[in-house]
Design an enzyme around this catalytic site. Structure first.
Site, mmCIF file in Angstrom:
data_model
loop_
_atom_site.group_PDB
_atom_site.id
_atom_site.type_symbol
_atom_site.label_atom_id
_atom_site.label_comp_id
_atom_site.label_asym_id
_atom_site.label_seq_id
_atom_site.Cartn_x
_atom_site.Cartn_y
_atom_site.Cartn_z
ATOM 1 N N LYS A 135 0.007 7.691 10.115
ATOM 2 C CA LYS A 135 0.584 7.194 11.380
ATOM 3 C C LYS A 135 1.085 8.324 12.269
ATOM 4 C CE LYS A 135 3.426 4.086 9.640
ATOM 5 N NZ LYS A 135 4.181 2.958 9.149
ATOM 6 N N LYS A 163 -7.053 -11.856 -4.982
ATOM 7 C CA LYS A 163 -5.967 -11.929 -5.944
ATOM 8 C C LYS A 163 -4.735 -12.600 -5.314
ATOM 9 C CE LYS A 163 -2.753 -9.128 -8.443
ATOM 10 N NZ LYS A 163 -2.175 -8.044 -9.010
ATOM 11 N N LYS A 211 1.795 -12.174 -2.740
ATOM 12 C CA LYS A 211 2.631 -12.492 -1.585
ATOM 13 C C LYS A 211 2.175 -11.733 -0.347
ATOM 14 C CE LYS A 211 7.042 -13.043 -0.360
ATOM 15 N NZ LYS A 211 8.215 -12.292 -0.084
#
Ligand code: TRP
Length: 332
Positions: A119, A200, A203
């Protein structure tokens, strides 16, 4: 004497069926054979969770989730990491035997550095010392209870190897087995549960089936599973369908065989397959959900269970610290 199984549970977010089949169930299986010590790694979570309310409630949700899933606190020593001050004393001692270079090589730290570099940010942006020294605290968690095996996912294996390295440096330095060397017990790939989109269940992919959602939400979630555009009439391949993969976790052998026949025969649409999946998932999760709701309705009782676990854990932890201090020449 039974061997010791220990694992830490990072309190992050709502538990889902991937956690249940991938971590909770195998750890509870091991608890039948081993002396199990399972704990909520709340100080590890503090590295990333700075909202007090959120952290506080997540800790309890995760603890209640394990209890509702069948953890028996009479048999398993179940506690919060933060209730065992000896863990942090041992962490400090282990720091003296941990080379900085070892920490530089930790996957999680390296990933954070790489992310910053890509970044164009400062290399150290957003990286706190808790993240950098995470493996030392984890080594202390493990070593302090003389753990033989540590059931973990693949992503944690490097951390266990680091715990071995650190404990070995201590033993080598004092020329005696001061600390026990732990082994990882890695969950096999078969434990990878597909999520709603076939990747998979995780969350971070937002593709999970939650463990404790109310029945209505559970049904809605299952209806969201992605499917291909095959028509009702077309025969379908159960092995290529995540509905069927998830079904296998919850259905008995006869049910699995029967649904496979219906897939292959054609004439069953995806909606119907999902209804059948919902039926078996809900059958399994209803009693767990009820226990979870009951535990969450009595937080003082839950806190008491964790506190009693800590009472049992502390003498064991303090014996390890004592042994180490003696070997190190810091006993008075
Ligand atoms: N690092 C583990 C995770 O992210 C949690 C953890 C903390 C742990 N301490 C541990 C696991 C000790 C096993 C043993 O899931």
């Amino acid at each position: 004497m039974k061997k010791i199984s220990l694992t830490g549970i990072k309190p992050t977010g709502d538990l889902h069926i991937g956690n249940y089949f991938g971590a909770i169930k195998p750890a509870l299986e091991l608890a039948k054979e081993y002396d199990a010590r399972y704990f909520i790694a709340d100080y590890h979570a503090l590295n990333t969770m700075k909202d007090a309310k959120d952290l506080n409630s997540t800790i309890r949700q995760v603890a209640a989730g394990w209890l509702a899933s069948g953890l028996d606190p009479e048999k398993v020593i179940f506690y919060r990491q933060s209730s065992i001050p000896e863990v942090f004393e041992l962490t400090t001692m282990l720091m003296a035997f941990t080379s900085k270079g070892l920490m530089n090589r930790a996957h999680a730290y390296k990933a954070a550095v790489q992310d910053n570099n890509e970044k164009g940010d400062d290399t150290d942006a957003g990286i706190n010392m808790g993240l950098f020294t995470y493996p030392v605290l984890m080594a202390a968690d493990i070593i302090i209870f003389d753990s033989d095996i540590v059931p973990v996912g693949k992503d944690q294996v490097q951390h266990i190897e680091m715990a071995q390295d650190i404990a070995q440096s201590v033993n080598a330095n004092y020329g005696q087995q001061v600390l026990k060397i732990p082994q990882a017990a890695v969950q096999e790939d078969s434990a990878v549960i597909p999520g709603l989109d076939g990747r998979k269940m995780s969350k971070s992919y937002n593709n999970v089936i939650p463990l404790f959602a109310p029945e209505k939400t559970l049904r809605k979630t299952i209806m969201r599973i992605t499917t291909n555009s095959q028509t009702v009439e077309e025969p379908k391949n159960p092995d290529e369908s995540q509905i069927y993969q998830i079904y296998k976790l919850f259905a008995d052998n006869d049910e699995q065989a029967a649904l496979a026949v219906r897939y292959r025969a054609g004439g069953m649409g995806w909606g119907e397959a999902k209804e059948e999946l919902f039926r078996v998932v809900n059958r399994c999760l209803s009693p767990i959900r009820e226990r979870y709701d009951a535990i969450m309705a009595d937080i003082p009782a839950l806190d008491k269970i964790l506190e009693q676990g800590a009472q049992r854990a502390r003498p064991i932890a303090s014996a390890t610290v004592k042994r180490f201090r003696k070997a190190a020449g810091i006993d008075y």
